[in-house]
Design a protein around this motif. Structure first.
Motif, PDB file in Angstrom:
ATOM      1  N   THR A 489       0.834  -1.198   0.000  1.00 64.50           N
ATOM      2  CA  THR A 489       0.000   0.000   0.000  1.00 64.50           C
ATOM      3  C   THR A 489       0.874   1.255   0.000  1.00 64.50           C
ATOM      4  OG1 THR A 489      -0.132   0.111   2.412  1.00 64.50           O
ATOM      5  CG2 THR A 489      -1.778  -1.234   1.275  1.00 64.50           C
ATOM      6  N   THR A 490       0.260   2.381  -0.287  1.00 64.63           N
ATOM      7  CA  THR A 490       0.949   3.664  -0.329  1.00 64.63           C
ATOM      8  C   THR A 490       0.315   4.609   0.686  1.00 64.63           C
ATOM      9  OG1 THR A 490      -0.485   4.783  -1.930  1.00 64.63           O
ATOM     10  CG2 THR A 490       1.177   3.260  -2.816  1.00 64.63           C
ATOM     11  N   PRO A 491       0.950   5.759   0.957  1.00 67.69           N
ATOM     12  CA  PRO A 491       0.362   6.739   1.884  1.00 67.69           C
ATOM     13  C   PRO A 491      -0.962   7.319   1.410  1.00 67.69           C
ATOM     14  CG  PRO A 491       2.711   7.137   1.641  1.00 67.69           C
ATOM     15  CD  PRO A 491       2.346   6.122   0.614  1.00 67.69           C
ATOM     16  N   VAL A 492      -1.332   7.093   0.143  1.00 68.01           N
ATOM     17  CA  VAL A 492      -2.634   7.568  -0.332  1.00 68.01           C
ATOM     18  C   VAL A 492      -3.751   6.804   0.370  1.00 68.01           C
ATOM     19  CG1 VAL A 492      -4.136   7.807  -2.351  1.00 68.01           C
ATOM     20  CG2 VAL A 492      -1.686   8.268  -2.554  1.00 68.01           C
ATOM     21  N   LEU A 493      -3.562   5.515   0.587  1.00 72.59           N
ATOM     22  CA  LEU A 493      -4.559   4.721   1.301  1.00 72.59           C
ATOM     23  C   LEU A 493      -4.593   5.101   2.771  1.00 72.59           C
ATOM     24  CD1 LEU A 493      -6.603   2.379   1.248  1.00 72.59           C
ATOM     25  CD2 LEU A 493      -4.698   0.839   1.769  1.00 72.59           C
ATOM     26  N   SER A 494      -3.418   5.177   3.388  1.00 77.11           N
ATOM     27  CA  SER A 494      -3.313   5.599   4.783  1.00 77.11           C
ATOM     28  C   SER A 494      -1.895   6.078   5.025  1.00 77.11           C
ATOM     29  CB  SER A 494      -3.634   4.445   5.735  1.00 77.11           C
ATOM     30  OG  SER A 494      -3.363   4.817   7.074  1.00 77.11           O
ATOM     31  N   LYS A 495      -1.758   7.197   5.711  1.00 79.83           N
ATOM     32  CA  LYS A 495      -0.434   7.739   6.012  1.00 79.83           C
ATOM     33  C   LYS A 495       0.205   7.056   7.209  1.00 79.83           C
ATOM     34  CE  LYS A 495      -1.247  12.349   4.060  1.00 79.83           C
ATOM     35  NZ  LYS A 495      -0.291  12.142   2.956  1.00 79.83           N
ATOM     36  N   ARG A 496      -0.555   6.183   7.885  1.00 81.66           N
ATOM     37  CA  ARG A 496      -0.002   5.533   9.082  1.00 81.66           C
ATOM     38  C   ARG A 496      -0.095   4.008   9.044  1.00 81.66           C
ATOM     39  NH1 ARG A 496      -0.138   9.165  14.495  1.00 81.66           N
ATOM     40  NH2 ARG A 496       0.481  11.131  13.501  1.00 81.66           N
ATOM     41  N   TRP A 497      -1.094   3.464   8.359  1.00 81.19           N
ATOM     42  CA  TRP A 497      -1.230   2.016   8.265  1.00 81.19           C
ATOM     43  C   TRP A 497      -0.708   1.547   6.903  1.00 81.19           C
ATOM     44  CZ3 TRP A 497      -2.287  -1.264  12.114  1.00 81.19           C
ATOM     45  CH2 TRP A 497      -2.939  -0.776  13.246  1.00 81.19           C
ATOM     46  N   PHE A 498       0.143   0.488   6.916  1.00 78.11           N
ATOM     47  CA  PHE A 498       0.721  -0.010   5.677  1.00 78.11           C
ATOM     48  C   PHE A 498       0.693  -1.535   5.653  1.00 78.11           C
ATOM     49  CE2 PHE A 498       2.585   4.127   6.369  1.00 78.11           C
ATOM     50  CZ  PHE A 498       2.527   4.716   5.109  1.00 78.11           C
ATOM     51  N   GLY A 499       0.469  -2.062   4.476  1.00 82.97           N
ATOM     52  CA  GLY A 499       0.538  -3.500   4.256  1.00 82.97           C
ATOM     53  C   GLY A 499       1.502  -3.801   3.130  1.00 82.97           C
ATOM     54  N   ASP A 500       2.202  -4.934   3.236  1.00 79.63           N
ATOM     55  CA  ASP A 500       3.182  -5.316   2.219  1.00 79.63           C
ATOM     56  C   ASP A 500       3.310  -6.831   2.229  1.00 79.63           C
ATOM     57  OD1 ASP A 500       5.149  -5.085   0.274  1.00 79.63           O
ATOM     58  OD2 ASP A 500       6.040  -3.325   1.243  1.00 79.63           O
ATOM     59  N   GLY A 501       3.756  -7.401   1.111  1.00 81.35           N
ATOM     60  CA  GLY A 501       3.947  -8.837   1.100  1.00 81.35           C
ATOM     61  C   GLY A 501       4.160  -9.397  -0.286  1.00 81.35           C
ATOM     62  N   TYR A 502       4.321 -10.748  -0.355  1.00 82.27           N
ATOM     63  CA  TYR A 502       4.494 -11.411  -1.640  1.00 82.27           C
ATOM     64  C   TYR A 502       4.077 -12.870  -1.545  1.00 82.27           C
ATOM     65  CZ  TYR A 502       8.827 -13.428   0.310  1.00 82.27           C
ATOM     66  OH  TYR A 502       9.731 -14.104   1.092  1.00 82.27           O
ATOM     67  N   LEU A 517       3.029  -8.463   5.808  1.00 78.67           N
ATOM     68  CA  LEU A 517       3.500  -7.458   6.753  1.00 78.67           C
ATOM     69  C   LEU A 517       2.418  -6.414   6.974  1.00 78.67           C
ATOM     70  CD1 LEU A 517       6.942  -5.696   6.735  1.00 78.67           C
ATOM     71  CD2 LEU A 517       4.884  -4.312   6.587  1.00 78.67           C
ATOM     72  N   LEU A 518       2.233  -6.044   8.232  1.00 79.26           N
ATOM     73  CA  LEU A 518       1.324  -4.958   8.596  1.00 79.26           C
ATOM     74  C   LEU A 518       2.070  -4.022   9.540  1.00 79.26           C
ATOM     75  CD1 LEU A 518      -1.567  -3.753   8.470  1.00 79.26           C
ATOM     76  CD2 LEU A 518      -2.083  -5.083  10.532  1.00 79.26           C
ATOM     77  N   GLU A 519       2.080  -2.728   9.215  1.00 81.64           N
ATOM     78  CA  GLU A 519       2.857  -1.777   9.995  1.00 81.64           C
ATOM     79  C   GLU A 519       2.023  -0.542  10.323  1.00 81.64           C
ATOM     80  OE1 GLU A 519       7.198   0.528   9.926  1.00 81.64           O
ATOM     81  OE2 GLU A 519       6.598  -0.768   8.283  1.00 81.64           O
ATOM     82  N   TYR A 520       2.189  -0.065  11.557  1.00 81.22           N
ATOM     83  CA  TYR A 520       1.565   1.190  11.968  1.00 81.22           C
ATOM     84  C   TYR A 520       2.667   2.192  12.287  1.00 81.22           C
ATOM     85  CZ  TYR A 520      -0.854   4.783  14.582  1.00 81.22           C
ATOM     86  OH  TYR A 520      -1.339   6.009  15.014  1.00 81.22           O
ATOM     87  N   SER A 521       2.600   3.364  11.654  1.00 81.81           N
ATOM     88  CA  SER A 521       3.577   4.418  11.885  1.00 81.81           C
ATOM     89  C   SER A 521       3.000   5.450  12.843  1.00 81.81           C
ATOM     90  CB  SER A 521       3.961   5.089  10.558  1.00 81.81           C
ATOM     91  OG  SER A 521       4.794   6.197  10.785  1.00 81.81           O
TER      92      SER A 521
END
Length: 853
Positions: A489-502, A517-521
């Motif tokens: 995901t990008t900051p357009v979806l959320s500036k603090r919540w992010f998802g990533d993976g493969y 991966l799930l991350e909260y900034s």
């Protein structure tokens, strides 16, 4: 019709010569020593009243009657020059004048390049006086110092001429002509990138602190596909503010020897050329040129006040024509200084102009970085202003900095920065993107650069990226062909919540691997999840192949470039891992992490887990479990890097980097099969040797304090590819050595061509030497050695082909050449010891691609 008009035009030109009409002679007058243009030189036709002077760029244009004439060129402090003008044989003239002997404060100086001597040379004595006083009038000796800084960086296509439209065919890019601009010397350019910055800089001596408050910032151009902050960081280093009062000058990510360096008299030839009036004060014109024009030095002039202060009023720097510097065909740096009542030195202008070329025949690019410094002050800041020093960030961006109006920019933009053509680069880019072929080309290049494909063509609406694309296809002995698809995901979806993976799949082992991966900034992200400074909590769950003894520290493990190997992957397990990570980075360079990790590593036919029992027998086991806490500490003040979506690519390695980590696990706690304690420490730094290149130095040490099976021991990093990988052993096999104590080093010396530049013919290739020396001292204590342990229960049988290290460290040495075709580096590396081990490579060729100035 056009061809006929063109032929008629040529015929008219020819006939005008036959009938004896005036002809125009154009050219440039330069300094024969430095190559610098000479402004306001006098030119006249001998025996007539016809004449002219060069402009501030040293260029001239003179109309003369047809027929043979003699042109005379003169300039104060230089020998006069005469040449015959022959009709029909007068291309663009390049005239070089040689300095002559002139009187300067009762000393006659006769600079003769071929008979230069340092001993009893007045110019050398003169420059030594400047060097002795160069730190006496620095503004940073004051308790407080502030100023306003305006910066403009312009990139343009150089000597640009629009292509004529074909008959009866519309040119899609005909509108480009509206944006062509003209430099003061008459050169036409097409601006393609423009950046402007206005900031106020505040400096405090005790405790030392410097803060930049950005009040305005705007940019547009073809580089918008890159990270805005990353590009500015890179340009800030490549076009670094030149400080000639230091020994080394940072420029183009290299180090040049300053003409006022402590080693200057041994590196440069100096010439006292003339006395000039600079801003109403008589100044000496001190010319200089390096002894070896291929090394990293400057040619140019220092204009120094003729009084006891030896105050430098103006500086003009060029790079020698033969310098071993990539892509730079010409460069001029002009700096001006003012002196306060107490003789403090204030820079008022720093103007860098560069012509970049991929080849001599190409027109290349024109670049200019103009910095204007104004409103200097040494006053103690008021209470409100002083609060800026309480900010943790070195750069504070005002709320409206990126939204300033056109009127604001017209008001703050200095006269020197105003272009003749008012059409902006942003308008050019808007029109270019309206042409489909340009739009799609830009998108393709963007994907190649970033490695990710956006799922929405509008960046402001793009919430998810697919990639990285360079990891889509790979292969190895165990998986066969490996296919992978991923994204985040990008900051357009959320500036603090992010998802990533493969997801990945191997055609040979037929297993699906994955990473989620799930991350909260805790602070908002602007462009990327990993942008500095990170303050986040992250959860990750993965299942994938684990190649023992192979760590990918500077690239992705699935990078396509790693698919070709010198040796088959012999040892690998499957690893299932869950992690909860807290990360905090601070602007002062300190960062720390706490990781709770639960992992299960599975044995494979390629890496069997045969466990020793209490009676000494072996029992095969399927896996072991480990739940551990890892603590990491890192210090890396003033690091410079280019930020991408998934990586931080170092721009320089100048900063001192210190790492410390410790892992701990308790047997039986949360399923752990073993007690585990491991500590690692590391330091890395680049050391510059001025004109003699630099060394990248990495040293590490570590120890496993517990009794553990071999997958948890220290497994040296073996490089099985043909690429050059830092902190990896080129001719070592995976799992060739097993240790629970180690100390390692990795030294790479880049000589920047100091040897090859002295070899005739070879120096034309502009190759640069690289020397490497790396090694590992390791030891395996008895408690972790199945052959020596009194109680070997719980240990695993070592894989075939593994050895214990003796008293001597494992060592490798290499000799390489970089800058081959300006991008290729090739090393030949020798294994210095442990050469009797079976199935090893004692030496070999490795290569990598690296663009550099």
């Amino acid at each position: 019709m056009n061809k006929r008009i063109y032929c008629l035009f040529l015929l008219l030109l020819f006939l005008s010569g036959l009938y004896g009409q005036n002809i125009t002679v154009k050219g440039i007058v330069t300094d024969s020593i430095t190559g610098e243009a000479l402004p306001y030189a006098e030119l006249f036709i001998q025996g007539s009243t016809l004449g002219t002077t060069t402009n501030d760029k040293g260029q001239f244009s003179l109309n003369v009657p047809a027929g043979e004439k003699t042109l005379v060129v003169s300039y104060l402090g230089y020998e006069s020059y005469k040449m015959k003008l022959v009709p029909g044989k007068m291309p663009y003239l390049s005239i070089s004048l040689s300095p002559s002997g002139v009187y300067l404060k009762e000393v006659v100086v006769k600079p003769q390049r071929e008979k230069y001597e340092k001993k009893d040379n007045p110019a050398v004595r003169f420059v030594r006086n400047i060097i002795e006083r160069k730190n006496l009038n620095s503004p940073y000796s004051q308790d407080y110092f502030s100023y306003e800084h305006y910066e403009k960086i312009l990139f343009a296509m150089n000597d640009y001429t629009p292509k004529p439209s074909k008959p009866n065919k519309k040119n899609k890019f005909s509108f480009v002509e509206e944006f062509v601009d003209t430099l003061t010397d008459g050169t036409t350019i097409l601006p393609v990138s423009e950046k402007e910055l206005v900031e106020t800089v505040y400096y405090r001596k005790h405790p030392k602190s410097e803060k930049h408050v950005v009040e305005g910032s705007q940019s547009s151009g073809v580089d918008e596909m890159f990270s805005r902050d990353g590009v500015r960081q890179f340009l800030g280093e490549a076009f670094h503010e030149v400080d000639i009062f230091k020994n080394d000058v940072q420029l183009f990510l290299q180090r040049f020897v300053s003409p006022l360096s402590a080693i200057g008299p041994n590196y440069y030839k100096y010439y006292l050329l003339d006395t000039l009036d600079i801003a109403g004060q008589p100044c000496a014109d001190l010319g200089f040129v390096p002894f070896n024009s291929e090394t990293f030095g400057f040619t140019g002039h220092l204009y120094v006040a003729l009084d006891s202060t030896y105050f430098v009023k103006k500086v003009i720097l060029n790079v020698p024509k033969d310098i071993n510097l990539n892509f730079v065909s010409h460069m001029t740096i002009e700096q001006t200084f003012e002196r306060t009542a107490d003789s403090t030195r204030l820079m008022t202008k720093d103007d860098i102009k560069v012509n970049f070329k991929l080849s001599e025949k190409s027109k290349g690019m024109y670049a200019r970085r103009l910095s204007i410094y104004r409103n200097h002050s040494f006053h103690v800041p008021d209470t409100k202003t002083a609060k800026v020093f309480q900010e943790s960030a070195p750069t504070i961006v005002s709320a409206d900095a990126y939204r300033q109006s056109d009127n604001y920019w017209k008001m703050v933009r200095p006269v020197e920065a105003v272009r003749k053509n008012p059409n902006s680069v942003s308008n050019l880019m808007a029109k270019l993107r309206s042409v489909p072929v340009f739009y799609f080309t830009e998108k393709v290049i963007s994907v190649l650069v970033s490695g990710y494909i956006p799922t929405n063509k509008e960046p402001s609406k793009n919430k998810f990226d697919l990639g990285p694309m360079n990891s889509t296809l790979n292969g190895n002995t165990i998986e066969g062909a490996r296919f992978r698809v991923g994204g985040g995901t990008t900051p357009v979806l959320s500036k603090r919540w992010f998802g990533d993976g493969y997801l990945a799949y191997g055609t040979k082992d037929r297993k699906i691997k994955y990473d989620a991966l799930l991350e909260y900034s805790f602070n908002d992200r602007k462009d990327y999840r990993l942008e500095y400074p990170i303050h986040s909590i992250r959860m990750e769950y993965m299942y994938d192949l684990n190649k023992l003894g192979q760590q990918y520290m500077y690239t992705s493990k699935d990078n396509m470039m790693l698919a070709i190997r010198r040796k088959k992957d012999k040892f690998a397990t499957y690893l299932r891992k869950a992690e909860l990570t807290y990360t905090r980075e601070h602007y002062n360079g300190i960062s720390y992490e706490a990781i709770i990790r639960n992992q299960r590593e599975y044995a494979t036919p390629f890496a069997e887990f045969n466990r020793f029992e209490a009676d000494g027998s072996l029992s095969p086991v399927n896996h072991y479990d480990l739940t551990a806490l890892e603590l990491r500490f890192r210090y890396g003040k003033d690091e410079k890097y280019y930020q991408t979506r998934t990586q931080r690519i170092p721009i320089t390695y100048d900063a001192l980097i210190f790492n410390l980590s410790h892992i701990m696990a308790k047997k039986g706690l949360l399923g752990s099969s073993y007690d585990f304690q491991r500590t690692d420490i590391g330091i890395q730094k680049r050391f510059w040797f001025s004109a003699f290149g630099y060394i990248d130095f990495i040293v590490k040490a570590g120890k496993v304090w517990s009794k553990v099976p071999y997958p948890l021991l220290i497994l040296p990093n073996a490089n099985l590819t043909y690429t050059i990988q830092p902190e990896a052993y080129t001719n070592m096999n995976a799992l060739e050595f097993l240790n629970d104590e180690y100390a390692s080093w990795d030294l790479t010396y880049y000589m920047n061509g100091n040897l090859l530049n002295r070899i005739p013919l070879v120096k034309k290739l502009k190759w640069r030497e690289v020397f490497t020396f790396r090694g590992l001292w390791g030891n395996l204590t008895d408690k972790n050695n199945p052959m020596a342990a009194l109680n070997k229960e719980g240990l695993y049988q070592f894989p075939e082909g593994s050895f214990l290290m003796g008293k001597a460290p494992y060592m490798e040495a290499g000799v390489g050449i970089e800058n081959i075709f300006k991008f290729l580096r090739i090393d030949y590396v020798w294994r210095l010891n442990y050469r009797n081990h079976p199935d090893i490579q004692k030496s070999g060729i490795r290569m990598t691609m690296r663009l550099s100035f």
